[in-house]
Design a protein around this motif. Structure first.
Motif, PDB file in Angstrom:
ATOM      1  N   VAL A  39       0.848  -1.192   0.000  1.00 56.38           N
ATOM      2  CA  VAL A  39       0.000   0.000   0.000  1.00 56.38           C
ATOM      3  C   VAL A  39       0.882   1.240   0.000  1.00 56.38           C
ATOM      4  N   ALA A  40       0.657   2.103  -0.974  1.00 58.06           N
ATOM      5  CA  ALA A  40       1.420   3.339  -1.095  1.00 58.06           C
ATOM      6  C   ALA A  40       0.714   4.497  -0.414  1.00 58.06           C
ATOM      7  N   VAL A  41      -0.598   4.543  -0.585  1.00 56.77           N
ATOM      8  CA  VAL A  41      -1.380   5.637  -0.004  1.00 56.77           C
ATOM      9  C   VAL A  41      -2.763   5.104   0.376  1.00 56.77           C
ATOM     10  N   SER A  42      -3.237   5.578   1.505  1.00 59.26           N
ATOM     11  CA  SER A  42      -4.549   5.176   1.990  1.00 59.26           C
ATOM     12  C   SER A  42      -5.249   6.422   2.514  1.00 59.26           C
ATOM     13  N   ALA A  43      -6.433   6.678   2.002  1.00 64.51           N
ATOM     14  CA  ALA A  43      -7.182   7.864   2.429  1.00 64.51           C
ATOM     15  C   ALA A  43      -8.669   7.589   2.273  1.00 64.51           C
ATOM     16  N   GLY A  44      -9.426   7.943   3.301  1.00 70.90           N
ATOM     17  CA  GLY A  44     -10.873   7.803   3.236  1.00 70.90           C
ATOM     18  C   GLY A  44     -11.353   6.401   2.971  1.00 70.90           C
ATOM     19  N   GLY A  45     -10.641   5.404   3.458  1.00 70.88           N
ATOM     20  CA  GLY A  45     -11.057   4.025   3.257  1.00 70.88           C
ATOM     21  C   GLY A  45     -10.609   3.432   1.936  1.00 70.88           C
ATOM     22  N   ALA A  46     -10.043   4.241   1.045  1.00 71.47           N
ATOM     23  CA  ALA A  46      -9.545   3.740  -0.235  1.00 71.47           C
ATOM     24  C   ALA A  46      -8.024   3.674  -0.175  1.00 71.47           C
ATOM     25  N   ALA A  47      -7.463   2.675  -0.834  1.00 68.87           N
ATOM     26  CA  ALA A  47      -6.012   2.510  -0.837  1.00 68.87           C
ATOM     27  C   ALA A  47      -5.529   2.258  -2.260  1.00 68.87           C
ATOM     28  N   LEU A  48      -4.317   2.710  -2.530  1.00 66.05           N
ATOM     29  CA  LEU A  48      -3.649   2.438  -3.800  1.00 66.05           C
ATOM     30  C   LEU A  48      -2.334   1.743  -3.501  1.00 66.05           C
ATOM     31  N   THR A  49      -2.034   0.702  -4.272  1.00 68.50           N
ATOM     32  CA  THR A  49      -0.731   0.062  -4.151  1.00 68.50           C
ATOM     33  C   THR A  49       0.287   0.919  -4.903  1.00 68.50           C
ATOM     34  N   PHE A  50       1.565   0.624  -4.686  1.00 64.68           N
ATOM     35  CA  PHE A  50       2.604   1.361  -5.406  1.00 64.68           C
ATOM     36  C   PHE A  50       2.457   1.162  -6.912  1.00 64.68           C
ATOM     37  N   GLU A  51       2.093  -0.045  -7.327  1.00 67.64           N
ATOM     38  CA  GLU A  51       1.914  -0.316  -8.755  1.00 67.64           C
ATOM     39  C   GLU A  51       0.767   0.526  -9.327  1.00 67.64           C
ATOM     40  N   GLU A  52      -0.362   0.591  -8.614  1.00 66.73           N
ATOM     41  CA  GLU A  52      -1.505   1.388  -9.076  1.00 66.73           C
ATOM     42  C   GLU A  52      -1.163   2.875  -9.088  1.00 66.73           C
TER      43      GLU A  52
END
Length: 141
Positions: A39-52
């Motif tokens: 996980v690269a970033v997580s905000a407001g219950g949503a997360a993005l992986t480094f690849e995304e």
């Protein structure tokens, strides 16, 4: 033994080569290779992986470059503090531009002044869909 300042370099001594400082977007790209599913970033219950994050920032950077963003180009960014803000900032940096943060809480007159003072930059803002960014160029005030 003498005390005092050190003797100057000379007699064939070589200075260390300059090493470029790592960039933020370069560090994220390296992390996407090393740990793509982390996980690269997580905000407001949503997360993005480094690849995304890397993929989406690259897509935005390409779009911005097609629109003429590069060195010495300002891109205004008016996003809430979500994962889209991180995508937007990285995309701008990857395109070679610089960002001008705009806060929705600023009075309209202040935002208009900032945009005019910046020379009508490209504008990135979000839509009601939390996964979509709009890119407008050039921004007219």
């Amino acid at each position: 033994m003498k005390s005092g300042p050190p003797a100057p370099l000379g007699g064939g001594a070589r200075a260390a080569p300059e090493v470029a400082a790592p960039t933020l977007h370069g560090c994220v790209a390296q992390a996407a290779v090393r740990a793509p599913d982390a996980v690269a970033v997580s905000a407001g219950g949503a997360a993005l992986t480094f690849e995304e994050l890397e993929r989406r920032a690259n897509q935005l950077a390409h779009r911005l470059q097609v629109l003429g963003v590069g060195p010495d180009t300002l891109v205004a960014i008016g996003l809430e503090r979500t994962s889209l803000l991180v995508v937007g900032l990285l995309g701008i940096l990857k395109a070679g531009g610089a960002y001008l943060p705009l806060d929705a809480s600023y009075p309209r007159e202040r935002v208009e002044f900032m945009l005019a003072d910046a020379g009508s930059p490209t504008l990135i803002h979000d839509t009601s869909d939390e996964n979509t960014l709009y890119v407008l160029m050039p921004m007219r005030v």
